[in-house]
Design a protein around this motif. Sequence first.
Motif, PDB file in Angstrom:
ATOM      1  N   LYS A   1     -11.286  11.099   1.064  1.00 47.25           N
ATOM      2  CA  LYS A   1     -10.236  11.870   0.409  1.00 47.25           C
ATOM      3  C   LYS A   1      -9.815  13.080   1.235  1.00 47.25           C
ATOM      4  O   LYS A   1      -8.623  13.382   1.341  1.00 47.25           O
ATOM      5  CB  LYS A   1     -10.728  12.326  -0.971  1.00 47.25           C
ATOM      6  CG  LYS A   1      -9.594  12.972  -1.753  1.00 47.25           C
ATOM      7  CD  LYS A   1      -9.955  13.357  -3.163  1.00 47.25           C
ATOM      8  CE  LYS A   1      -8.720  13.977  -3.808  1.00 47.25           C
ATOM      9  NZ  LYS A   1      -9.037  14.863  -4.904  1.00 47.25           N
TER      10      LYS A   1
ATOM     11  N   TYR B   1       0.817  -1.222   0.000  1.00 42.40           N
ATOM     12  CA  TYR B   1       0.000   0.000   0.000  1.00 42.40           C
ATOM     13  C   TYR B   1       0.850   1.271   0.000  1.00 42.40           C
ATOM     14  O   TYR B   1       1.977   1.277   0.489  1.00 42.40           O
ATOM     15  CB  TYR B   1      -0.942  -0.014   1.211  1.00 42.40           C
ATOM     16  CG  TYR B   1      -1.798  -1.253   1.218  1.00 42.40           C
ATOM     17  CD1 TYR B   1      -3.017  -1.276   0.547  1.00 42.40           C
ATOM     18  CD2 TYR B   1      -1.335  -2.426   1.823  1.00 42.40           C
ATOM     19  CE1 TYR B   1      -3.783  -2.447   0.508  1.00 42.40           C
ATOM     20  CE2 TYR B   1      -2.094  -3.589   1.786  1.00 42.40           C
ATOM     21  CZ  TYR B   1      -3.311  -3.594   1.121  1.00 42.40           C
ATOM     22  OH  TYR B   1      -4.051  -4.742   1.054  1.00 42.40           O
TER      23      TYR B   1
ATOM     24  N   TYR C   1      -9.618   5.886   0.832  1.00 43.71           N
ATOM     25  CA  TYR C   1      -8.218   6.054   0.446  1.00 43.71           C
ATOM     26  C   TYR C   1      -7.336   5.601   1.594  1.00 43.71           C
ATOM     27  O   TYR C   1      -7.750   5.683   2.758  1.00 43.71           O
ATOM     28  CB  TYR C   1      -7.914   7.535   0.178  1.00 43.71           C
ATOM     29  CG  TYR C   1      -8.595   8.068  -1.057  1.00 43.71           C
ATOM     30  CD1 TYR C   1      -7.909   8.151  -2.265  1.00 43.71           C
ATOM     31  CD2 TYR C   1      -9.927   8.482  -1.013  1.00 43.71           C
ATOM     32  CE1 TYR C   1      -8.542   8.641  -3.395  1.00 43.71           C
ATOM     33  CE2 TYR C   1     -10.559   8.957  -2.133  1.00 43.71           C
ATOM     34  CZ  TYR C   1      -9.863   9.048  -3.328  1.00 43.71           C
ATOM     35  OH  TYR C   1     -10.478   9.524  -4.443  1.00 43.71           O
TER      36      TYR C   1
ATOM     37  N   PRO D   1     -15.313   6.755  -2.341  1.00 47.34           N
ATOM     38  CA  PRO D   1     -14.337   5.681  -2.077  1.00 47.34           C
ATOM     39  C   PRO D   1     -13.448   5.956  -0.863  1.00 47.34           C
ATOM     40  O   PRO D   1     -13.314   7.088  -0.424  1.00 47.34           O
ATOM     41  CB  PRO D   1     -13.501   5.662  -3.348  1.00 47.34           C
ATOM     42  CG  PRO D   1     -13.641   7.014  -3.930  1.00 47.34           C
ATOM     43  CD  PRO D   1     -14.991   7.518  -3.552  1.00 47.34           C
TER      44      PRO D   1
ATOM     45  N   GLN E   1      -3.529   5.730  -1.979  1.00 44.77           N
ATOM     46  CA  GLN E   1      -4.007   4.644  -2.850  1.00 44.77           C
ATOM     47  C   GLN E   1      -5.508   4.433  -2.665  1.00 44.77           C
ATOM     48  O   GLN E   1      -6.016   4.471  -1.552  1.00 44.77           O
ATOM     49  CB  GLN E   1      -3.242   3.360  -2.478  1.00 44.77           C
ATOM     50  CG  GLN E   1      -3.620   2.153  -3.299  1.00 44.77           C
ATOM     51  CD  GLN E   1      -2.767   0.941  -2.899  1.00 44.77           C
ATOM     52  OE1 GLN E   1      -1.690   1.090  -2.308  1.00 44.77           O
ATOM     53  NE2 GLN E   1      -3.251  -0.244  -3.198  1.00 44.77           N
ATOM     54  N   ARG E   2      -6.215   4.200  -3.779  1.00 44.97           N
ATOM     55  CA  ARG E   2      -7.654   4.009  -3.711  1.00 44.97           C
ATOM     56  C   ARG E   2      -8.023   2.600  -4.175  1.00 44.97           C
ATOM     57  O   ARG E   2      -8.809   1.908  -3.557  1.00 44.97           O
ATOM     58  CB  ARG E   2      -8.350   5.035  -4.598  1.00 44.97           C
ATOM     59  CG  ARG E   2      -9.843   5.067  -4.400  1.00 44.97           C
ATOM     60  CD  ARG E   2     -10.477   6.084  -5.315  1.00 44.97           C
ATOM     61  NE  ARG E   2     -10.468   5.621  -6.683  1.00 44.97           N
ATOM     62  CZ  ARG E   2     -11.020   6.289  -7.692  1.00 44.97           C
ATOM     63  NH1 ARG E   2     -11.564   7.462  -7.488  1.00 44.97           N
ATOM     64  NH2 ARG E   2     -10.978   5.798  -8.903  1.00 44.97           N
ATOM     65  N   ARG E   3      -7.407   2.199  -5.249  1.00 46.94           N
ATOM     66  CA  ARG E   3      -7.766   0.899  -5.834  1.00 46.94           C
ATOM     67  C   ARG E   3      -7.125  -0.259  -5.075  1.00 46.94           C
ATOM     68  O   ARG E   3      -6.093  -0.102  -4.447  1.00 46.94           O
ATOM     69  CB  ARG E   3      -7.302   0.846  -7.291  1.00 46.94           C
ATOM     70  CG  ARG E   3      -8.084   1.790  -8.172  1.00 46.94           C
ATOM     71  CD  ARG E   3      -7.942   1.443  -9.636  1.00 46.94           C
ATOM     72  NE  ARG E   3      -8.634   2.445 -10.434  1.00 46.94           N
ATOM     73  CZ  ARG E   3      -8.059   3.602 -10.795  1.00 46.94           C
ATOM     74  NH1 ARG E   3      -6.824   3.854 -10.426  1.00 46.94           N
ATOM     75  NH2 ARG E   3      -8.725   4.472 -11.512  1.00 46.94           N
ATOM     76  N   GLY E   4      -7.764  -1.397  -5.196  1.00 47.26           N
ATOM     77  CA  GLY E   4      -7.165  -2.632  -4.709  1.00 47.26           C
ATOM     78  C   GLY E   4      -7.150  -2.775  -3.204  1.00 47.26           C
ATOM     79  O   GLY E   4      -6.355  -3.519  -2.642  1.00 47.26           O
TER      80      GLY E   4
END
Lengths: 374, 375
Positions: free
Chosen positions: A285, A247, A269, A267, A251-254
């Motif tokens: 965010k 990480y 973060y 989302p 980071q947002r994805r995965g």
Amino acid sequence: MGFAKAPKDTRVVVAMSGGVDSSVTAALLHEQGYDVIGVTLQLYDYGDAIAKKGACCAGQDIYDARRVAEERDFPHYVLDYESNFREAVIDDFAESYLKGQTPIPCVRCNQTVKFRDLLDVAHDLEADCMATGHYVQRLINEEGQVSLCRAVDDTKDQSYFLFATTQEQLEFLRFPLGGWDKDITRQHAQRLGLMNADKPDSQDICFVPGGDYAKVVKKLRPEAERPGDIVHMDGRILGQHKGIIHYTIGQRRGLGIGGGHDENNDPFYVVTLEPDTNRVIVGPKEALARDVIYMKDCNWLTRGCTDISVKLRSVSKPEKATLYQKEDGSAEIHLHEPQYGIAPGQAAVCYEGTCVIGGGWITETKNKHYAQAA
Amino acid sequence: MKNTVYLDYNATTPIKPAVVELACEIMSAVGNASSVHSHGRHARKHVEGARQQVANLAGVTPGQVIFTGGATESNNAVLKHFTGKRILVSAIEHPSIRNALPDVEFIPVTPDGLLDMDAFEKMLDEGTPPALISVMMVNNETGVIQPVAEITRMAKAKHKDIFVHTDAVQAAGRIKIDFPALNVDYMSLSAHKMGGPQGVGALIAAPGAPVTKFIHGGGQEKRQRAGTENVAGIAGFGLAAELAVSDMENYQRLLPWREKLEAEIKRIAPEMKVFSQNAPRVASTTALCLAGLPAQTQLMSLDLENIAVSSGSACSSGTFKPSPILLAMGAGDEDATSTLRISMGWATEETDIDRFIEVWTKIYERACEKTKQSA
């Protein structure tokens, strides 16, 4: 090049990576009549890194550098810097991820292996200067002071990666490509008939082929991949992670925790990485906003500037800020506008106009408004 | 262009002019040694003549000589014949021995670079009796002459079925090679280490010593090694082998020069160490070690003055690595990366040595100056 003697009496060591830029640098200087010596560093075991059996000693890049030197007919040497590189760059890289940081090994490499060790070799060979294919400009003002400035080609500028260059090193270095854009370099490569003229620019960290850095970290530090909790800023456990090395701040994805944190399904973060508790802290965010940055191990080419712009990662734009340099090598930066996703371990590089005044390694960030340590 | 000084004969020797002339002449004539017609016969004559010349160098009969593409091939062929069996090789062998098979066992050497006979005896006594021993006649980095006859005697006294191989690449032309007296079963030779062309060598086998067919195809080299013969290369090898024998006395002229070189360098840099100085060595080779003065810097600086030496065996494709041979002799990493190998040969002149000393002194003084500044 700024020497009061003929090119043929001026010895230039060119650091050749095997890429187009440094190949053109070397070939052009040689064409201009300089006493060019090409040097390529073997930094790691290529066979090992690309996990290909039977690949011995030299990788493709070393081969390319050597071929260019052979064709253009100037001396070229391959130096074994595996142990220096391992100690100064790779170990630090792994260690940094373990601490929940996001390192930039290329800067470490420039700072240690290239501009310390290789420069030393250049001195041993009685070179007058050392040239590289970096896209930065080395300018001299009326008082004879040498400064490091952004490249003419903004898309190619590499000044961020060279912030740790000292004044003494800068005096010995030359960057012949800094005044060009890449097209001109490519044209020269074609004109000179360099066999690597069409070679694509490298994108990856050299010892991390394919960009899978976690694999490299795991190999070096098998204990690095410890699963743990993904925790909301308010303390709720939202899921499990595979190990904090996977990480990065912002980071947002995965994240694998699905859904959002509110009715709008906004989302999550990564806000903080906690190596001690092995937790990944996530939030909205807004929680990433930071306007105070603490730095350590700073290198300053200029002192006393306060009104600056700062780059917080290699791909981001410079942001307006106020700089507070300290005597102990640390510094503090106050951003005029909060920024999102600033990762400890990255460099904060300060500019006055287009010139680098120096920079340091980000250790910690804060948001003045919430006075919330991160 | 400054005068060039070539002091890297153990990497490769300049080809003797008579050899160049002969090889060129043969190259300009057509002929496959396997052909029935007159062209073929001519080619064949050169190959067989060379076989006799190489046989004479080693004191064997021509029937024992198989031409190969070089000593690496010869070494590989011998070791691979013993795949799956216990093989003991010295720790200072060439990579073509050390890396030929994955599970060879290494016999340690003394700090002087000689095979450790006590350790060797112990290895012979313990475990499965070994099938093959391989110990080189002369080491490429130190010039140390190994007691091959004694090694063979000990091995065969303990195990009568044992086979012994010696890599004689660095011995040819330097010292007398007597295959029967050494009582070995196999020997490898290379043309380019004795004033011949690159890319040709030989494997010599004792009568009855088995050799696996190692390149499959036509019937050349008694069906052991298929492929159209490198006729010009083989003929050049033959002549080089003949000259290696006839010029050997001339070789002793190198000894006083080496002594002068070692003494002069020691006078300038008393901390200088010569590897294997107390062991029997060939006259042509010296390994000079000045801890802390990296061989790579010395080598580059010398090269830029047109002086060619080496920092160890050239196997690592032009990069600089600590020498595994010196490490096996117990040298530390710093010593092993601070060692220059100077090797002379048939065309070396005393002025080459003088020039080396002159340039090296400058490099040394510069390094001292730098150390003083940083201190």
